[in-house]
Write an enzyme that holds these catalytic residues in place. Structure first.
Site, PDB file in Angstrom:
ATOM      1  N   GLU A 110      -7.967  -4.440   5.741  1.00 29.66           N
ATOM      2  CA  GLU A 110      -7.917  -4.237   4.292  1.00 29.66           C
ATOM      3  C   GLU A 110      -6.853  -5.126   3.648  1.00 29.66           C
ATOM      4  OE1 GLU A 110      -8.751   0.319   3.502  1.00 29.66           O
ATOM      5  OE2 GLU A 110      -7.980   0.025   5.509  1.00 29.66           O
TER       6      GLU A 110
ATOM      7  N   ASN B 190       0.869  -1.183   0.000  1.00 25.72           N
ATOM      8  CA  ASN B 190       0.000   0.000   0.000  1.00 25.72           C
ATOM      9  C   ASN B 190       0.905   1.232   0.000  1.00 25.72           C
ATOM     10  OD1 ASN B 190      -1.765   2.051   0.547  1.00 25.72           O
ATOM     11  ND2 ASN B 190      -2.665   1.119   2.374  1.00 25.72           N
TER      12      ASN B 190
ATOM     13  N   ARG C 112     -10.285  17.031   6.832  1.00 24.55           N
ATOM     14  CA  ARG C 112     -11.087  17.329   5.625  1.00 24.55           C
ATOM     15  C   ARG C 112     -12.475  17.829   6.015  1.00 24.55           C
ATOM     16  NH1 ARG C 112     -10.144  11.590   2.900  1.00 24.55           N
ATOM     17  NH2 ARG C 112      -8.158  11.355   3.969  1.00 24.55           N
TER      18      ARG C 112
ATOM     19  N   ARG D 278      -2.786  -2.173  -3.238  1.00 20.34           N
ATOM     20  CA  ARG D 278      -3.948  -1.309  -3.004  1.00 20.34           C
ATOM     21  C   ARG D 278      -3.846  -0.130  -3.974  1.00 20.34           C
ATOM     22  NH1 ARG D 278      -4.878   3.488   1.100  1.00 20.34           N
ATOM     23  NH2 ARG D 278      -7.089   3.761   0.737  1.00 20.34           N
TER      24      ARG D 278
ATOM     25  N   HIS E 148     -12.499   3.800   0.458  1.00 20.18           N
ATOM     26  CA  HIS E 148     -12.477   2.835   1.568  1.00 20.18           C
ATOM     27  C   HIS E 148     -13.247   1.558   1.216  1.00 20.18           C
ATOM     28  CE1 HIS E 148     -12.244   6.483   4.546  1.00 20.18           C
ATOM     29  NE2 HIS E 148     -11.024   6.031   4.295  1.00 20.18           N
TER      30      HIS E 148
ATOM     31  N   GLY F 131      -9.736   3.434  13.044  1.00 18.11           N
ATOM     32  CA  GLY F 131      -9.142   3.916  14.300  1.00 18.11           C
ATOM     33  C   GLY F 131     -10.127   4.429  15.329  1.00 18.11           C
ATOM     34  N   LEU F 132     -10.974   5.352  14.926  1.00 18.95           N
ATOM     35  CA  LEU F 132     -11.928   5.955  15.851  1.00 18.95           C
ATOM     36  C   LEU F 132     -13.094   4.996  16.129  1.00 18.95           C
ATOM     37  CD1 LEU F 132     -12.914   8.614  17.283  1.00 18.95           C
ATOM     38  CD2 LEU F 132     -14.053   9.155  15.139  1.00 18.95           C
TER      39      LEU F 132
HETATM   40  P1  AMP Z   1      -7.084   5.438  11.122  1.00 23.97           P
HETATM   41  O1  AMP Z   1      -7.076   6.504  10.073  1.00 23.97           O
HETATM   42  O2  AMP Z   1      -8.077   4.354  10.887  1.00 23.97           O
HETATM   43  O3  AMP Z   1      -5.723   4.918  11.468  1.00 23.97           O
HETATM   44  O4  AMP Z   1      -7.602   6.173  12.472  1.00 23.97           O
HETATM   45  C1  AMP Z   1      -6.808   7.127  13.094  1.00 23.97           C
HETATM   46  C2  AMP Z   1      -7.620   7.927  14.063  1.00 23.97           C
HETATM   47  O5  AMP Z   1      -8.282   7.059  15.010  1.00 23.97           O
HETATM   48  C3  AMP Z   1      -6.729   8.804  14.912  1.00 23.97           C
HETATM   49  O6  AMP Z   1      -6.529  10.036  14.314  1.00 23.97           O
HETATM   50  C4  AMP Z   1      -7.525   8.958  16.176  1.00 23.97           C
HETATM   51  O7  AMP Z   1      -8.271  10.133  16.027  1.00 23.97           O
HETATM   52  C5  AMP Z   1      -8.483   7.781  16.214  1.00 23.97           C
HETATM   53  N1  AMP Z   1      -8.210   6.931  17.386  1.00 23.97           N
HETATM   54  C6  AMP Z   1      -7.331   5.919  17.490  1.00 23.97           C
HETATM   55  N2  AMP Z   1      -7.377   5.386  18.750  1.00 23.97           N
HETATM   56  C7  AMP Z   1      -8.304   6.089  19.441  1.00 23.97           C
HETATM   57  C8  AMP Z   1      -8.821   6.041  20.764  1.00 23.97           C
HETATM   58  N3  AMP Z   1      -8.367   5.159  21.645  1.00 23.97           N
HETATM   59  N4  AMP Z   1      -9.769   6.938  21.115  1.00 23.97           N
HETATM   60  C9  AMP Z   1     -10.223   7.845  20.236  1.00 23.97           C
HETATM   61  N5  AMP Z   1      -9.787   7.931  18.962  1.00 23.97           N
HETATM   62  C10 AMP Z   1      -8.839   7.084  18.567  1.00 23.97           C
END
Ligand code: AMP
Length: 402
Positions: A384, A7, A241, A91, A180, A331-332
Site C-alpha cells: 500500500e 499512515n 470483527r 493514507r 482496503h 498477512g493471512l
Molecule cells: P495483516 O493485518 O495483513 O498484518 O495480517 C495479520 C494477520 O495475518 C495475523 O493476525 C495472522 O493471523 C496472519 N498471519 C501472518 N502470518 C501468518 C502465517 N504464517 N500463517 C497464518 N497466518 C498468518
C-alpha cells in the site's frame, strides 16, 4: 522525488521513505503508544539493524517530529535534510463519496475529511492529526491524500445501495463504501503485469486477508463490488470483527445482555470474528496451531472464515460472469498455505485448480494454480505504501503541469 508515506492510527504511526525515481524503499518505521506511557519509535534504514528509541510523545505532532529526526539522523537517517522530501503521501481511510481518486491536500480537502469523521470515527481523526502535524512541521512540503475508499467509488448503485429507506442514503450517506482500496488496486495492477494481460481484459477477485479482511470484484480494472460496507465491519469474518450479520441480532444481544449500544458495537468490532468463535485468538497462526492440536472451536473458526471467503468468491464470479484470476494478499493471504488450500479446495468446476506444490510458498509473488487451471491463482504481497507514493508523485506531477 523522495516521498514520505504516513499512515496514522489512533496511537500508532507507520511510515516509509521511498525514492520514487527508482521506486526504492530507503527507510521504514513504526511509532507506537503515542500519547501513552512507553512511546517508542522503531526505525529501520534499509540494510541496517533497527534503531529503537523510547521517548515520550504526547501527540501525533511529537511522533512525526521523531520520525523526521530519525529520517535525517546522521547514523540511521537516509536524507541530509527535511528539504529533500519532495512530498508527503497520507493514507486516509474514509473520503465518503467526495473523492474517487487521490488529491492534493488543501483546506477544502481537510474540511471534507472532517465531515467524514462521523463515517469513520476510529480512523479519520488520527489521519487528520497526522495531516495537521505535517502541515505544521513541514508547511512548504506538498501533501497528497490517498483514500481507502476511493478505488471502490466505481461500484454501480446496485452494489452500494442498502435496502433501507432511500432517505438514509441521501440524508446521511448510508451506503456501501468499501475499504482496503489501495491494496485491492495495487494487487490487481500487479496481477495484470504478472499475467502480461491488460487490466481492461481481466476479471479479478482480490482477497485481502489480514486482521481486517475484504474481497473485491474487479472488472476491466474497475471495482464493481466489495465485501466491506458502510464501515469495515461488514463482509467477511475477520480477526475480531463479526462481518455479515442479521441486523436483528444487534438489538437482541443488547436486550438480552442489558448492554448500552456502544458496548454491542465494541463486541462486534473487537470480541467477535475468529476470536469470538474460537475463544483462542484473533491471530490465524494461533488458530492453526490450536486446530492442529484438536481444538474444535479453533477448527470451527477456520471453517467459518473460509466458508465466507468461498461464499463471496462464488458471488463475485456470478456478478462478473466469470473470473480470470484470484489474488491472495495481506498477512493471512500471503502466508497461510493451509488457508489458501482450504479456500480453493474443490472449485475445479469453476475453473479454479490450485497447485498444492506451488502453493507451498509464503510472502512472495507467484502463480500458484496448476498450469491447466483456467483461472490463475496468484499470491501477491500487498504494498500500500508504494501505491500511496506512486499516487503522490502522479498528483504532484499533475499539479506542476497546471
Ligand atoms: P495483516 O493485518 O495483513 O498484518 O495480517 C495479520 C494477520 O495475518 C495475523 O493476525 C495472522 O493471523 C496472519 N498471519 C501472518 N502470518 C501468518 C502465517 N504464517 N500463517 C497464518 N497466518 C498468518
Amino acid at each position: 522525488m523522495k516521498v514520505l508515506v504516513i499512515n496514522c492510527g489512533s496511537s500508532s504511526l507507520k511510515y516509509q521513505v521511498l525514492d520514487m525515481d527508482g521506486e526504492i524503499l530507503m527507510a521504514k518505521g513504526l511509532v507506537e503508544r503515542i500519547g501513552l506511557d512507553g512511546s517508542v519509535i522503531r526505525h529501520e534504514k534499509v540494510g541496517q539493524d533497527k534503531f529503537v528509541n523510547e521517548t515520550p510523545m504526547k501527540d501525533h505532532k511529537e511522533a512525526i517530529k521523531q520520525v523526521l529526526d530519525a529520517i535525517v539522523d546522521q547514523e540511521h537517517g537516509v536524507l541530509k535534510s527535511m528539504a529533500e522530501i519532495g512530498a508527503v503521501g497520507h493514507r486516509v481511510v474514509h473520503a465518503g463519496e467526495k473523492y474517487a481518486c487521490s488529491v492534493m491536500i488543501n483546506d477544502d480537502v481537510i474540511k471534507a475529511l472532517e465531515e467524514c469523521v462521523e463515517l469513520a470515527p476510529l480512523h479519520n481523526p488520527p489521519n487528520l492529526l497526522g495531516i495537521n502535524a505535517c502541515k505544521e512541521l513541514m508547511p512548504d512540503i506538498p501533501m497528497v491524500g490517498v483514500f481507502d475508499t476511493a478505488f471502490h467509488q466505481t461500484m454501480p448503485p446496485e452494489s452500494y445501495i442498502y435496502a433501507i429507506p432511500f432517505d438514509y442514503y441521501t440524508k446521511y450517506g448510508i451506503r456501501r463504501y468499501g475499504f482496503h482500496g489501495t491494496s485491492h488496486k495495487y494487487v490487481a495492477q500487479r496481477a495484470s503485469e504478472i499475467l502480461n494481460v491488460n487490466l481492461d481484459d481481466l476479471k479479478i477477485i482480490t482477497c485481502h486477508l489480514g486482521n481486517g479482511a475484504s474481497l473485491s470484484a474487479i472488472k476491466r480494472g474497475k471495482c464493481i463490488d466489495t465485501s466491506m460496507g458502510f464501515t469495515p465491519l461488514e463482509g467477511l469474518v475477520m480477526g475480531t470483527r463479526c462481518g455479515d450479520l442479521d441486523p436483528a441480532i444487534v438489538s437482541y444481544i443488547r436486550e438480552k445482555e442489558n448492554l448500552p449500544f456502544g458496548q454491542v458495537n465494541e463486541i462486534l468490532n473487537k470480541k467477535s470474528g475468529v476470536l469470538g468463535i474460537s475463544g483462542v485468538s484473533s491471530d490465524f497462526r494461533d488458530l492453526e496451531d490450536a486446530a492442529a492440536e484438536g481444538n474444535e472451536r479453533a477448527q470451527l473458526a477456520l471453517k467459518v472464515f473460509s466458508h465466507r471467503v468461498r461464499f463471496y468468491i462464488g458471488a463475485y464470479i456470478a456478478e462478473m460472469n466469470g473470473v480470470d484470476a484470484i489474488v491472495f494478499t495481506a498477512g493471512l493471504g500471503e502466508n497461510s498455505i493451509n488457508m489458501r488450500d482450504i479456500i480453493c479446495n474443490d472449485l475445479g468446476n469453476l475453473g479454479i485448480k490450485l497447485d498444492l506444490v506451488k502453493n507451498r510458498i509464503r510472502g512472495k509473488e507467484a502463480i500458484i494454480s496448476r498450469d491447466d487451471s483456467p483461472v490463475k491463482v496468484i499470491l501477491i504481497p500487498t504494498n500500500e505504501e508504494l501505491m500511496i507514493a506512486r499516487d503522490t508523485v502522479d498528483i504532484i506531477a499533475g499539479e506542476t503541469k497546471k
